[in-house]
Design an enzyme around this catalytic site. Structure first.
Site, PDB file in Angstrom:
ATOM      1  N   LYS A 197       0.840  -1.199   0.000  1.00 19.57           N
ATOM      2  CA  LYS A 197       0.000   0.000   0.000  1.00 19.57           C
ATOM      3  C   LYS A 197       0.876   1.250   0.000  1.00 19.57           C
ATOM      4  O   LYS A 197       1.569   1.536   0.961  1.00 19.57           O
ATOM      5  CB  LYS A 197      -0.934   0.061   1.217  1.00 19.57           C
ATOM      6  CG  LYS A 197      -1.988   1.161   0.992  1.00 19.57           C
ATOM      7  CD  LYS A 197      -2.612   1.717   2.237  1.00 19.57           C
ATOM      8  CE  LYS A 197      -1.871   2.857   2.865  1.00 19.57           C
ATOM      9  NZ  LYS A 197      -1.872   4.140   2.137  1.00 19.57           N
ATOM     10  N   GLU A 271      10.031   0.510  10.449  1.00 10.66           N
ATOM     11  CA  GLU A 271      11.023   1.565  10.202  1.00 10.66           C
ATOM     12  C   GLU A 271      10.299   2.869  10.476  1.00 10.66           C
ATOM     13  O   GLU A 271       9.456   3.282   9.683  1.00 10.66           O
ATOM     14  CB  GLU A 271      11.496   1.545   8.748  1.00 10.66           C
ATOM     15  CG  GLU A 271      12.091   0.239   8.292  1.00 10.66           C
ATOM     16  CD  GLU A 271      13.575   0.101   8.603  1.00 10.66           C
ATOM     17  OE1 GLU A 271      14.117   1.001   9.273  1.00 10.66           O
ATOM     18  OE2 GLU A 271      14.154  -0.909   8.205  1.00 10.66           O
ATOM     19  N   CYS A 305      13.559  10.368   7.105  1.00 12.29           N
ATOM     20  CA  CYS A 305      13.494   9.837   8.467  1.00 12.29           C
ATOM     21  C   CYS A 305      14.843   9.967   9.162  1.00 12.29           C
ATOM     22  O   CYS A 305      14.920  10.182  10.352  1.00 12.29           O
ATOM     23  CB  CYS A 305      13.073   8.387   8.423  1.00 12.29           C
ATOM     24  SG  CYS A 305      14.028   7.464   7.217  1.00 12.29           S
ATOM     25  N   GLU A 402      10.053  14.903  16.127  1.00 12.91           N
ATOM     26  CA  GLU A 402      10.373  14.867  14.698  1.00 12.91           C
ATOM     27  C   GLU A 402       9.517  15.896  13.956  1.00 12.91           C
ATOM     28  O   GLU A 402       8.288  15.876  14.052  1.00 12.91           O
ATOM     29  CB  GLU A 402      10.093  13.472  14.136  1.00 12.91           C
ATOM     30  CG  GLU A 402      10.511  13.345  12.695  1.00 12.91           C
ATOM     31  CD  GLU A 402      10.155  11.991  12.094  1.00 12.91           C
ATOM     32  OE1 GLU A 402       9.006  11.537  12.265  1.00 12.91           O
ATOM     33  OE2 GLU A 402      11.019  11.388  11.441  1.00 12.91           O
TER      34      GLU A 402
HETATM   35  P1  NAP Z   1       2.353   7.625   8.331  1.00 14.34           P
HETATM   36  O1  NAP Z   1       1.295   8.599   8.513  1.00 14.34           O
HETATM   37  O2  NAP Z   1       2.687   6.703   9.449  1.00 14.34           O
HETATM   38  O3  NAP Z   1       1.979   6.805   7.023  1.00 14.34           O
HETATM   39  C1  NAP Z   1       2.751   5.744   6.522  1.00 14.34           C
HETATM   40  C2  NAP Z   1       1.861   4.784   5.765  1.00 14.34           C
HETATM   41  O4  NAP Z   1       0.964   4.131   6.666  1.00 14.34           O
HETATM   42  C3  NAP Z   1       0.976   5.470   4.731  1.00 14.34           C
HETATM   43  O5  NAP Z   1       0.847   4.610   3.629  1.00 14.34           O
HETATM   44  C4  NAP Z   1      -0.320   5.620   5.491  1.00 14.34           C
HETATM   45  O6  NAP Z   1      -1.441   5.793   4.680  1.00 14.34           O
HETATM   46  C5  NAP Z   1      -0.385   4.309   6.254  1.00 14.34           C
HETATM   47  N1  NAP Z   1      -1.247   4.319   7.433  1.00 14.34           N
HETATM   48  C6  NAP Z   1      -1.782   5.367   8.101  1.00 14.34           C
HETATM   49  N2  NAP Z   1      -2.519   4.949   9.156  1.00 14.34           N
HETATM   50  C7  NAP Z   1      -2.438   3.596   9.151  1.00 14.34           C
HETATM   51  C8  NAP Z   1      -2.976   2.572  10.002  1.00 14.34           C
HETATM   52  N3  NAP Z   1      -3.720   2.853  11.071  1.00 14.34           N
HETATM   53  N4  NAP Z   1      -2.703   1.285   9.715  1.00 14.34           N
HETATM   54  C9  NAP Z   1      -1.925   0.965   8.656  1.00 14.34           C
HETATM   55  N5  NAP Z   1      -1.393   1.879   7.826  1.00 14.34           N
HETATM   56  C10 NAP Z   1      -1.638   3.186   8.068  1.00 14.34           C
HETATM   57  O7  NAP Z   1       3.725   8.321   7.945  1.00 14.34           O
HETATM   58  P2  NAP Z   1       3.938   9.409   6.822  1.00 14.34           P
HETATM   59  O8  NAP Z   1       3.474  10.705   7.367  1.00 14.34           O
HETATM   60  O9  NAP Z   1       3.437   8.931   5.519  1.00 14.34           O
HETATM   61  O10 NAP Z   1       5.511   9.382   6.686  1.00 14.34           O
HETATM   62  C11 NAP Z   1       6.358  10.121   7.491  1.00 14.34           C
HETATM   63  C12 NAP Z   1       6.963   9.257   8.595  1.00 14.34           C
HETATM   64  O11 NAP Z   1       7.645   8.132   8.055  1.00 14.34           O
HETATM   65  C13 NAP Z   1       7.981  10.003   9.391  1.00 14.34           C
HETATM   66  O12 NAP Z   1       7.779   9.805  10.763  1.00 14.34           O
HETATM   67  C14 NAP Z   1       9.303   9.377   8.973  1.00 14.34           C
HETATM   68  O13 NAP Z   1      10.329   9.477   9.905  1.00 14.34           O
HETATM   69  C15 NAP Z   1       8.905   7.990   8.688  1.00 14.34           C
HETATM   70  N6  NAP Z   1       9.850   7.337   7.797  1.00 14.34           N
HETATM   71  C16 NAP Z   1      10.691   6.394   8.307  1.00 14.34           C
HETATM   72  C17 NAP Z   1      11.614   5.758   7.508  1.00 14.34           C
HETATM   73  C18 NAP Z   1      12.538   4.713   8.080  1.00 14.34           C
HETATM   74  O14 NAP Z   1      13.122   3.973   7.302  1.00 14.34           O
HETATM   75  N7  NAP Z   1      12.689   4.614   9.374  1.00 14.34           N
HETATM   76  C19 NAP Z   1      11.684   6.065   6.158  1.00 14.34           C
HETATM   77  C20 NAP Z   1      10.816   7.041   5.645  1.00 14.34           C
HETATM   78  C21 NAP Z   1       9.905   7.657   6.485  1.00 14.34           C
HETATM   79  P3  NAP Z   1      -1.830   7.321   4.292  1.00 14.34           P
HETATM   80  O15 NAP Z   1      -0.801   7.764   3.330  1.00 14.34           O
HETATM   81  O16 NAP Z   1      -3.159   7.207   3.689  1.00 14.34           O
HETATM   82  O17 NAP Z   1      -1.822   8.102   5.565  1.00 14.34           O
END
Ligand code: NAP
Ligand code: MG
Length: 491
Positions: A197, A271, A305, A402
């Protein structure tokens, strides 16, 4: 270059040197008006019949509609993945699996320009980054894991590694194609099938990857991609036939997923977020360090991230380094992501810009000293000036939380012990950077910093061979390298 198109360079005293626009052409981009999901080898309409729009954050214009997935679509995709696993993929000789991965890698390379342009249009990142980092690294991951497909017993000597089944994979918006490659390539190499997804604001390169996967001849159902919001992600996490969940995203959602998976026997890797310390010692090569700091937090708008979002400078060089850093930031060009001169592109979405603006306001309230460069930023689209917060303290929320934007907090330190203590004193532990001339100091710090990755005299360098992942609230499990295979195998 013809005489006619020679770029004009003029000096504007407010903004330094201005370059004539050098946009990458988007004439060759073919986007459908509507994409559904990619299930069992074909593009299908969403069960609900509902679609949502993906926008270009640099001009707020719609790019394409994609299907709003729900539990019915996820069920269909997981069933297709399970059938493909049982009937085809798990039985296929590993060397044959590897050939498909090589083919996908080559097709990504062949379509590199198109993928880079779409990535920049859909997500807002500068074309320089999508062209030179995201797309080549995505191909590199497929090449790398293609090589492992028939050598798994050498990766785990004396064991008999076996695939898990259907892997559910959920990815964020900051490296859409690259995150898809990070997840799909090792899963397939290990003999699993996949339901992925993408993030809601950046689904389009995943749809192009679906075209590549279809055209590669990969058996139907081996990779399925379902678009949608968080509830679609949750339906994937909770599906009973999913054997493994790989999630990259925020720590908040990671915690929800960890609870949902607890006790189900599903294998999990998370991650999550980060708040990396970038540490500059007095003996560091300062000009290189400035480039590393800029690369660590301002390129890609801080949407990384592992962004080096907390700068620690040793007192003796603090004034000099900060002066150099400000001078360099003044030269950064914030603007059109498709322009090859752009350093800082668009913030990924309106919501993310609001979040960053909230933290900039908070930093001022908390008493840190804000500094921004003098240049203009575009008035349409979602843009943010690179921002420094000087004299930040360890207890400030802008230091602890963050922000995921082009905002850098700056703290000074005197001793090695002090900086280790401060660097580690946050909930996250994904990455860190150390700048010093002294090798023994690098080794001392790499052992003591609680971070999954520590870069020395460089920053944000990636390679499929090196494992990546976090400590503490930055998650667990590793992606990349031999370690990345373990996440997709029963060993
Ligand atoms: P997010 O809101 O957690 O969303 C990540 C993914 O999860 C999206 O596809 C999102 O869908 C989906 N999602 C949302 N709620 C969910 C639920 N309850 N159950 C299952 N899936 C769900 O994060 P983001 O804002 O897209 O990305 C930013 C974050 O990613 C930052 O905190 C960053 O540090 C982290 N990140 C970490 C890494 C690493 O390798 N550690 C790499 C890149 C990014 P939607 O798009 O529809 O919300
Ligand atoms: Mg978009």
């Amino acid at each position: 270059m013809s005489k006619k198109s020679k770029p004009e360079i003029t000096l504007n005293f407010n903004q330094g040197w201005q370059y004539a626009p050098a946009p990458e052409s988007s004439d060759h981009i073919r986007l459908e008006k509507k994409y559904g999901h990619f299930i069992n080898g074909e593009f299908v309409a969403p069960a609900s019949g509902k679609y949502f729009t993906s926008y270009n954050p640099s001009n707020e214009k719609p790019l394409a509609d994609v299907g709003k997935g729900d539990a019915r679509d996820m069920d269909k995709a997981v069933k297709a993945a399970k059938t493909a696993y049982d009937k085809v993929w798990k039985k296929m000789p590993a060397a044959e699996r590897g050939k498909y991965l090589y083919r996908i890698a080559r097709m990504i390379q062949e379509r590199a320009r198109e993928l880079a342009v779409i990535e920049s249009m859909d997500g807002g990142k500068p074309i320089r980054e999508s062209r030179d980092i995201d797309v080549p690294l995505a191909a590199a991951h497929f090449f790398y894991y293609a090589g492992w497909a028939d050598k798994l017993e050498y990766a785990f000597p004396g064991r008999t590694p076996e695939p898990l089944g259907v892997a559910g994979q959920i990815i964020p918006w900051n490296f859409p194609l690259l995150m898809a490659a990070w997840k799909i390539a090792p899963a397939l190499a290990c003999g699993n099938t996949v339901v992925l997804k993408p993030a809601e604001s950046t689904p389009l390169t995943a749809m192009k990857l679906a075209e590549i996967i279809r055209d590669s001849g990969l058996p139907p159902g081996v990779v399925n991609i379902v678009n949608g919001f968080g509830d679609a992600g949750a339906a994937l996490v909770n599906h009973k036939d999913v054997a493994k969940i790989a999630f990259t995203g925020s720590t908040d959602v990671g915690k929800i997923i960890q609870k949902a998976v607890a006790g189900t026997g599903k294998k999990l890797t998370l991650e999550l977020g980060g708040k990396a310390a970038n540490i500059v010692f007095e003996d560091a090569p300062l000009d290189q360090a400035v480039e590393g700091i800029i690369n660590g937090i301002f390129f890609n708008q801080g949407h990384v991230c592992c962004a080096g979002s907390r700068l620690f400078v040793q007192e003796g060089v603090a004034d000099k380094l900060i002066r150099k850093l400000k001078d360099r930031i003044e030269t950064l060009r914030v603007g059109d992501p498709l322009d090859k001169n752009t350093d800082v592109g668009a913030i990924n979405s309106k919501e993310q810009l609001e979040k960053i603006s909230y933290y900039i306001g908070l930093g001022k309230e908390e008493g840190a000293e804000m500094w921004q460069p003098s240049g203009n930023i575009p008035q349409t689209g979602y843009f943010c000036r690179p921002t420094l917060f000087l004299n930040a303290s360890q207890s400030h929320r802008i230091v602890q939380e963050e922000i995921f934007g082009p905002v850098l907090t700056i703290q000074t330190f005197r001793t090695v012990e002090e900086v280790i203590e401060k660097a580690n004193n946050i909930p996250y532990g994904l990455s860190a950077g150390v700048w010093t001339d002294k090798g023994s100091r690098i080794f001392n710090l790499t052992g003591k910093l609680r971070a999954g990755v520590v870069w020395a005299n460089t920053y944000n360098k990636f390679d499929p061979v090196s494992p990546f992942g976090g400590y503490k609230e930055s998650g667990f499990g590793r992606e990349g390298g031999v370690q990345g295979l373990a996440a997709y195998l029963k060993i």
